[in-house]
Design a protein around this motif. Structure first.
Motif, mmCIF file in Angstrom:
data_model
loop_
_atom_site.group_PDB
_atom_site.id
_atom_site.type_symbol
_atom_site.label_atom_id
_atom_site.label_comp_id
_atom_site.label_asym_id
_atom_site.label_seq_id
_atom_site.Cartn_x
_atom_site.Cartn_y
_atom_site.Cartn_z
ATOM 1 N N GLU A 119 10.852 -106.270 -43.788
ATOM 2 C CA GLU A 119 9.535 -106.065 -43.184
ATOM 3 C C GLU A 119 9.680 -105.585 -41.744
ATOM 4 N N THR A 120 10.619 -106.177 -41.025
ATOM 5 C CA THR A 120 10.827 -105.807 -39.620
ATOM 6 C C THR A 120 11.264 -104.354 -39.501
ATOM 7 N N LYS A 121 12.172 -103.927 -40.371
ATOM 8 C CA LYS A 121 12.623 -102.533 -40.318
ATOM 9 C C LYS A 121 11.482 -101.579 -40.683
ATOM 10 N N PHE A 122 10.674 -101.966 -41.662
ATOM 11 C CA PHE A 122 9.522 -101.136 -41.998
ATOM 12 C C PHE A 122 8.609 -100.969 -40.786
ATOM 13 N N LEU A 123 8.322 -102.061 -40.109
ATOM 14 C CA LEU A 123 7.417 -102.000 -38.962
ATOM 15 C C LEU A 123 8.021 -101.220 -37.812
ATOM 16 N N ARG A 124 9.316 -101.399 -37.569
ATOM 17 C CA ARG A 124 9.954 -100.615 -36.503
ATOM 18 C C ARG A 124 9.867 -99.128 -36.816
ATOM 19 N N ALA A 125 10.083 -98.777 -38.078
ATOM 20 C CA ALA A 125 9.968 -97.377 -38.479
ATOM 21 C C ALA A 125 8.542 -96.862 -38.277
ATOM 22 N N LEU A 126 7.554 -97.675 -38.610
ATOM 23 C CA LEU A 126 6.163 -97.255 -38.469
ATOM 24 C C LEU A 126 5.814 -97.029 -37.005
ATOM 25 N N TYR A 127 6.241 -97.940 -36.129
ATOM 26 C CA TYR A 127 5.981 -97.755 -34.702
ATOM 27 C C TYR A 127 6.672 -96.491 -34.176
ATOM 28 N N TYR A 128 7.906 -96.269 -34.562
ATOM 29 C CA TYR A 128 8.595 -95.056 -34.102
ATOM 30 C C TYR A 128 7.967 -93.795 -34.700
ATOM 31 N N PHE A 129 7.451 -93.910 -35.916
ATOM 32 C CA PHE A 129 6.781 -92.761 -36.534
ATOM 33 C C PHE A 129 5.554 -92.367 -35.728
ATOM 34 N N LEU A 130 4.793 -93.348 -35.275
ATOM 35 C CA LEU A 130 3.649 -93.063 -34.407
ATOM 36 C C LEU A 130 4.099 -92.439 -33.100
ATOM 37 N N LEU A 131 5.141 -92.975 -32.517
ATOM 38 C CA LEU A 131 5.617 -92.492 -31.218
ATOM 39 C C LEU A 131 6.130 -91.060 -31.290
ATOM 40 N N VAL A 132 6.959 -90.757 -32.277
ATOM 41 C CA VAL A 132 7.580 -89.432 -32.323
ATOM 42 C C VAL A 132 6.537 -88.355 -32.623
ATOM 43 N N GLN A 133 5.517 -88.687 -33.409
ATOM 44 C CA GLN A 133 4.453 -87.712 -33.652
ATOM 45 C C GLN A 133 3.586 -87.512 -32.420
ATOM 46 N N THR A 134 3.437 -88.570 -31.637
ATOM 47 C CA THR A 134 2.548 -88.510 -30.475
ATOM 48 C C THR A 134 3.209 -87.841 -29.289
ATOM 49 N N LEU B 139 13.850 -92.925 -40.998
ATOM 50 C CA LEU B 139 14.138 -92.814 -42.425
ATOM 51 C C LEU B 139 15.188 -93.820 -42.867
ATOM 52 N N THR B 140 16.154 -94.101 -42.008
ATOM 53 C CA THR B 140 17.144 -95.132 -42.338
ATOM 54 C C THR B 140 16.486 -96.497 -42.459
ATOM 55 N N ASP B 141 15.638 -96.836 -41.498
ATOM 56 C CA ASP B 141 14.930 -98.118 -41.552
ATOM 57 C C ASP B 141 14.070 -98.218 -42.810
ATOM 58 N N LEU B 142 13.365 -97.156 -43.153
ATOM 59 C CA LEU B 142 12.492 -97.193 -44.323
ATOM 60 C C LEU B 142 13.298 -97.303 -45.619
#
Length: 580
Positions: free
Chosen positions: A132-147, A183-186
């Motif tokens: 769960e933690t890796k999923f959430l870290r990936a989601l936060y970074y996904f928001l950041l890199v797109q922004t 992608l690794t985290d996910l």
């Protein structure tokens, strides 16, 4: 999910000096130290804080400044700049606080790093918790890199390492490097997450599959990070979720009208959402507002309380119609072009309010004399009071009616009439405890209908348009359904909604379809930047953003607060995004 009273769990974060007062199971702690991660209780508290942090990031930052929604005149300058793309955007936190995701990423790093030493947790729970933690870290970074594009993976002590010492140094990693981490985290999360979520709001395999598909689809459009197999991988992950949706407990709602209906937020169509709470003890109170809530029920609401009949407010402010904050208004393109097939497509009716009933009564605070005046006029409680129509010529059936009618020329005419416009209802919350309170409904982050659209787009981008039609039409056929239809009516509607020509599938068609299915759900700015269509479509359809938007606006500016904290002049000189 355990209750936790905490906005941020930040134990020494690069360029941020933060602390918080936390409460978990009624055990107050003024500061959570790194040692707290040495217990299961600490790991669970940290994970809950990371989940809770998502409430800061899904409240409208990707909605305005697009082709779908613009702002009314009832906004302040800071809010307006993300829609008008004016000079103020240079100095504000351009995505409404997205940069603060690093706080929660650092907490994720702490859970993963320190949690490896925990002994009072079962192997099964540890595996799921870290996933769960890796999923959430990936989601936060996904928001950041797109922004923001390139963002730091090193918060002060090495890439993805937990940092407990404030630092004023920072280097941005490339977009390609950040996507490798995402992608690794996910993928690692996918391996260990359960098929079905154990609790509402938790990540599961469906969540990981959806965002693996979405991350590959997004990376595929980035010239500096794209990989040759991204579109194929995006389809593979999306199709895995769709084909095996029963295994993962997912299914489309039978009718679109049910998707956003109160009480259906955690149904099978939900792939991932952010939970909110009415619990005042564990939500941070701010007058009538609770920080564990979301404000999305405010911002789309038209100014219905301004409408008067014979000088009397005919629809007083009420819980049913939400607080009339009057901020986000649909663009003309959204109303008249994107939804031009509303007679067949139920998604317009399932998304927007066009009628308000009279709510003037003694119980709602209307004086007896005014109630009598409305009654003499012919307006009683429960009667239609306000009606919006989509033609400037009032049809004969509506002429002579007692209610107030607004036509399209009035939606956008000037500030005196702009308070009434089609009102997005996806976030309506009639269970609020107070009139002006934020919503406590969970907020959709991902749902299965979008997974179908991701699969269709990934196929289209591989030249497999005929195959893509299956996924597009599944979504459109659901949109053709309305309650009470006969078999023949449904068959006729499905026929009209079926796309038969594969050449009709283009990027613009996909974007239009995403609007019909997902307007106002928070991802529009990201979809437009991902497809390279932001500037083009804002110039075409958003009159407020059109004069100002430039190519560099496909990234938000690094917040000035970040730059001000950086001590190395050389780093600071190259840290800001181009154009700002």
């Amino acid at each position: 999910m355990k209750k936790i009273n905490c906005k941020r769990l930040a134990l020494g974060l690069s360029l941020f000096l933060l602390s918080c007062s936390d409460m978990l199971d009624e055990t107050p702690r003024s500061v959570l130290t790194p040692d707290f991660f040495a217990t299961q209780q600490g790991l669970e508290a940290g994970l809950n804080a990371v989940y809770a942090g998502l409430r800061n990031h899904f409240y409208g930052g990707g909605i305005t400044g697009t082709d779908e929604f613009t702002l009314t005149d009832a906004v302040n300058a800071t809010e307006a700049c993300t829609n008008t793309y004016d000079i103020l955007l240079n100095s504000v936190n351009g995505a409404g606080g997205t940069w603060s995701a690093f706080t929660f990423i650092n907490t994720c790093n702490g859970i993963i790093e320190k949690g490896a030493e925990v002994t009072d947790i079962s192997a099964n729970r540890a595996r799921t918790l870290f996933a769960e933690t890796k999923f959430l870290r990936a989601l936060y970074y996904f928001l950041l890199v797109q922004t923001y594009g390139p963002v730091p993976l090193d918060l002060g002590t090495g890439n993805l390492a937990f940092n407990s010492t404030p630092s004023t140094l920072s280097v941005r990693n490339s977009v390609a490097e950040v996507y490798d981490v995402i992608l690794t985290d996910l993928r690692e999360a996918l391996a260990d997450l359960p098929d079905k979520r154990a609790q509402k709001g938790r990540a599961d395999k469906a969540s990981a599959l959806h965002f693996l598909a979405k991350a590959h689809l997004t990376r595929a459009g980035h010239r500096d990070a794209a990989q040759a197999n991204d579109y194929a991988d995006a389809f593979t992950y999306a199709d895995e979720l769709i084909r095996n949706r029963a295994q993962y407990g997912k299914e489309l709602q039978p009718e679109y009208a049910l998707v956003h209906l109160e009480g259906h937020e955690d149904d099978a169509e939900t792939v991932f959402n952010v939970q909110c709470t009415h619990d005042y003890e564990f939500g941070e109170s701010n007058g009538p507002v609770v920080a564990a809530a979301n404000a999305m029920n405010y911002v789309f609401t038209a100014g219905y309380e301004n409408v008067k009949i014979d000088g009397v407010q005919v629809v007083p402010r009420c819980i049913e119609y939400q607080r009339p904050w009057r901020m986000y208004t649909p663009t003309p393109w959204l109303i008249f072009d994107a939804f031009d097939g509303r007679e067949t497509d139920s998604r317009w009716d399932g998304s927007f309010r066009m009628m308000w009933q009279c709510r003037a009564s003694l119980e709602n605070g209307t004086g007896a004399a005014d109630v009598a005046k409305l009654a003499d006029y012919g307006m009683l409680y429960g009667d239609t009071a306000i009606l919006l129509i989509l033609t400037d010529e009032i049809p004969p059936a509506y002429q002579g009616k007692k209610y107030v009618i607004y036509t399209p020329s009035q939606f956008y005419q000037n500030s005196t009439t702009q308070y009434m416009y089609p009102n997005l209802t996806k976030y309506d919350d009639t269970k609020r405890l107070q009139m002006n309170e934020y919503s406590m409904r969970p907020v959709f982050i991902a749902r299965l209908a979008e997974t179908y659209l991701i699969a269709a787009e990934a196929l289209m981008m591989q030249g497999r348009r005929q195959d893509a039609l299956t996924y597009i039409n599944t979504v459109r056929h659901r949109a053709a359904r309305r309650a009470g239809m006969t078999d023949s009516q449904l068959a006729a509607a499905v026929s009209k909604m079926t796309v038969t020509d594969p050449d009709a599938l283009t990027v613009d068609f996909i974007l239009d379809e995403r609007t019909r299915e997902m307007c106002g759900e928070g991802w529009r700015w990201f979809d437009l930047t991902r497809t390279g269509k932001l500037v083009e479509r804002v110039r075409l359809y958003n009159k407020d953003g059109s004069p100002n938007i430039q190519d560099f606006h496909t990234l938000r500016p690094i917040p000035q607060t970040q730059l001000d904290l950086m001590s190395d002049e050389a780093q600071r000189a190259v840290y800001q995004n181009p154009g700002y």
